[in-house]
Design a protein around this motif. Sequence first.
Motif, mmCIF file in Angstrom:
data_model
loop_
_atom_site.group_PDB
_atom_site.id
_atom_site.type_symbol
_atom_site.label_atom_id
_atom_site.label_comp_id
_atom_site.label_asym_id
_atom_site.label_seq_id
_atom_site.Cartn_x
_atom_site.Cartn_y
_atom_site.Cartn_z
ATOM 1 N N THR A 1 0.848 -1.200 0.000
ATOM 2 C CA THR A 1 0.000 0.000 0.000
ATOM 3 C C THR A 1 0.880 1.244 0.000
ATOM 4 O O THR A 1 1.762 1.371 0.851
ATOM 5 C CB THR A 1 -0.894 0.030 1.252
ATOM 6 O OG1 THR A 1 -1.700 -1.144 1.288
ATOM 7 C CG2 THR A 1 -1.795 1.254 1.254
ATOM 8 N N PRO A 2 0.647 2.174 -0.923
ATOM 9 C CA PRO A 2 1.458 3.406 -0.907
ATOM 10 C C PRO A 2 1.199 4.197 0.364
ATOM 11 O O PRO A 2 0.052 4.321 0.816
ATOM 12 C CB PRO A 2 0.950 4.184 -2.136
ATOM 13 C CG PRO A 2 0.167 3.217 -2.942
ATOM 14 C CD PRO A 2 -0.316 2.147 -2.022
ATOM 15 N N VAL A 3 2.276 4.710 0.937
ATOM 16 C CA VAL A 3 2.168 5.562 2.118
ATOM 17 C C VAL A 3 2.680 6.948 1.734
ATOM 18 O O VAL A 3 3.798 7.077 1.237
ATOM 19 C CB VAL A 3 2.995 4.993 3.293
ATOM 20 C CG1 VAL A 3 3.033 5.978 4.457
ATOM 21 C CG2 VAL A 3 2.410 3.655 3.750
ATOM 22 N N GLN A 4 1.854 7.950 1.935
ATOM 23 C CA GLN A 4 2.278 9.326 1.650
ATOM 24 C C GLN A 4 2.965 9.883 2.897
ATOM 25 O O GLN A 4 2.484 9.676 4.019
ATOM 26 C CB GLN A 4 1.074 10.212 1.317
ATOM 27 C CG GLN A 4 0.366 9.820 0.032
ATOM 28 C CD GLN A 4 -0.682 10.854 -0.354
ATOM 29 O OE1 GLN A 4 -0.507 12.059 -0.125
ATOM 30 N NE2 GLN A 4 -1.778 10.401 -0.925
ATOM 31 N N ALA A 5 4.056 10.595 2.699
ATOM 32 C CA ALA A 5 4.757 11.243 3.812
ATOM 33 C C ALA A 5 4.917 12.710 3.452
ATOM 34 O O ALA A 5 5.406 13.035 2.367
ATOM 35 C CB ALA A 5 6.123 10.603 4.042
ATOM 36 N N HIS A 6 4.451 13.592 4.336
ATOM 37 C CA HIS A 6 4.497 15.033 4.070
ATOM 38 C C HIS A 6 5.233 15.752 5.183
ATOM 39 O O HIS A 6 4.871 15.599 6.358
ATOM 40 C CB HIS A 6 3.078 15.614 3.954
ATOM 41 C CG HIS A 6 2.294 15.050 2.809
ATOM 42 N ND1 HIS A 6 2.239 15.665 1.572
ATOM 43 C CD2 HIS A 6 1.552 13.927 2.718
ATOM 44 C CE1 HIS A 6 1.489 14.927 0.763
ATOM 45 N NE2 HIS A 6 1.061 13.869 1.425
ATOM 46 N N LEU B 1 -3.752 19.076 3.803
ATOM 47 C CA LEU B 1 -3.427 17.687 4.132
ATOM 48 C C LEU B 1 -4.692 16.899 4.442
ATOM 49 O O LEU B 1 -4.829 15.732 4.058
ATOM 50 C CB LEU B 1 -2.468 17.642 5.335
ATOM 51 C CG LEU B 1 -1.046 18.121 5.025
ATOM 52 C CD1 LEU B 1 -0.248 18.346 6.310
ATOM 53 C CD2 LEU B 1 -0.315 17.124 4.137
ATOM 54 N N LEU C 1 -6.285 15.940 1.260
ATOM 55 C CA LEU C 1 -5.595 14.815 0.608
ATOM 56 C C LEU C 1 -6.098 13.486 1.163
ATOM 57 O O LEU C 1 -6.310 12.522 0.418
ATOM 58 C CB LEU C 1 -4.081 14.915 0.840
ATOM 59 C CG LEU C 1 -3.330 15.933 -0.014
ATOM 60 C CD1 LEU C 1 -1.864 16.001 0.416
ATOM 61 C CD2 LEU C 1 -3.437 15.617 -1.500
ATOM 62 N N ILE C 2 -6.295 13.443 2.475
ATOM 63 C CA ILE C 2 -6.802 12.212 3.091
ATOM 64 C C ILE C 2 -8.223 11.945 2.618
ATOM 65 O O ILE C 2 -8.579 10.817 2.267
ATOM 66 C CB ILE C 2 -6.737 12.316 4.626
ATOM 67 C CG1 ILE C 2 -5.291 12.189 5.080
ATOM 68 C CG2 ILE C 2 -7.603 11.247 5.296
ATOM 69 C CD1 ILE C 2 -5.094 12.284 6.574
ATOM 70 N N LEU D 1 -8.193 10.539 -0.778
ATOM 71 C CA LEU D 1 -7.630 9.183 -0.818
ATOM 72 C C LEU D 1 -8.697 8.128 -0.540
ATOM 73 O O LEU D 1 -8.667 7.022 -1.065
ATOM 74 C CB LEU D 1 -6.519 9.098 0.241
ATOM 75 C CG LEU D 1 -5.653 7.849 0.309
ATOM 76 C CD1 LEU D 1 -4.870 7.675 -0.977
ATOM 77 C CD2 LEU D 1 -4.722 7.948 1.512
ATOM 78 N N ARG E 1 2.281 11.049 7.988
ATOM 79 C CA ARG E 1 2.213 9.903 7.076
ATOM 80 C C ARG E 1 0.821 9.304 7.099
ATOM 81 O O ARG E 1 0.202 9.213 8.168
ATOM 82 C CB ARG E 1 3.204 8.816 7.491
ATOM 83 C CG ARG E 1 4.644 9.161 7.312
ATOM 84 C CD ARG E 1 5.545 7.965 7.658
ATOM 85 N NE ARG E 1 6.931 8.290 7.402
ATOM 86 C CZ ARG E 1 7.711 8.960 8.236
ATOM 87 N NH1 ARG E 1 7.246 9.352 9.403
ATOM 88 N NH2 ARG E 1 8.955 9.239 7.921
ATOM 89 N N GLY F 1 -1.915 6.290 4.796
ATOM 90 C CA GLY F 1 -2.158 5.362 3.704
ATOM 91 C C GLY F 1 -3.519 4.723 3.871
ATOM 92 O O GLY F 1 -4.052 4.643 4.979
#
Lengths: 114, 321
Positions: free
Chosen positions: B149-154, B165, B168-169, B172, B229, B231
């Motif tokens: 599973t891709p994990v986004q880190a900002h 942010l 973005l969630i 998703l 972070r 996902g």
Amino acid sequence: MQTPFTIEPKNSDGFDCFAFHGNIDALAETQMKELPRRIRQPLVKFDFRNTGRINSMGIALLLRCLKTIKEENKPQIRLIQVSPMNAMLFKMTGLLLLAELDGAQPERPARGGN
Amino acid sequence: MHTSRTVLALFKSADDETLCNPLMTGIPGIIRLRAGDNAVASLENLKRVGIEPSLSIVSGRLYPGERPDLVAALRRLFPATEVLLLASAADPFPPLQPLAADLVRHLAISPAAPGSQGSREAKCQFLAAIKKLVEGRPWKMADHLRPGTPVQAHNVSSSAQKEELIALIEALIAGDSAEIELLRQRGALLADELLENALYDAPQREDGSKIYRKGEERSIAPQERIVFRFGFDGEILAMEIADGWGSLSPDLVLKHLAGNQHGPEMADDAGGRGLFIIWRIMDQFHVNITPGRRTVVGGHLKAASPLDLDAPRGFHISTHF
């Protein structure tokens, strides 16, 4: 851009009614502090239909506001059009000790973030 | 890191042990004890023969209700032991005040219905938690996501990023079902609380007072290093936030959770309400603290989890040096 928080008075006979628009968070502080002074009737309803997200700071502001209203005016307070998510938050944080949940609940709250 | 890998499990009775058994099988070298009236004497016997458990699992049917003194006795005899309370979903949720007083930093919930799909998942998670505790490894949000599973880190550089942010969630978590919509709402609130915690609660002066006021617009200094972070694998939403302050302590986390647990005297300025909300919404909540250097707060939430205030929730609060 986030929709600014506003409190809209609604004309009603025999009770005060205010609708909350937008997210309730730290940015709502000034308006929430002034709200108790606007209560005149023995019954006040707060309409959450167009409320977005309420975070812990928003809960703190609501608690403070409702407590002040109860202490100064002692009216009956009803919360209307509360989403299931916000109803859970209110129950979790003790808000429902100060006010009653009333009426049909919208499935989806207003999106306060656009 | 503990040098001993011995795990001790304390039960109230044979029936209690039978109920907990589905979770316990698979823990290597576990020592089981039915505490009864001679609990402390039994523990002293273990000490005498040189057993030093790195982890003590205590049944919720024993502590805090039946034997409120038990954890204090454990800590006196085995100062290095980590304590995990195993509460049953079939029982009333334990009050957290005794756990806060005794610094019980780990709470796991055993399912009410052994043998169900949920109980198999619970067993996997429980065994993974035991392994982490014995090995001294921190919890990570990606542990709960489907592999790959891709994990986004900002990197968070300004408070102005918060709404972006959260958006973005929300984007998703795709889908129109009522279940997905509720997950979006819960995810948005979780993100809000995690970000506000890192932006405004974490930065503290030496005397513990907060540097910034909630809602204040602020930039994040490079040395603060706030990383968010998240996902979503279609079923589970996981997120965590790390800050470079390390100002939380296990003691404070427990005090906040316990203090907010019981509503009637809820002060409008009750501290830790954000952490409490995070804990009550997530299916599993973890805090990893490296004192003075880093705090990570996170966890996960399943789309299928009901909006149920009475559902018991576990937590894991760990310290790493």
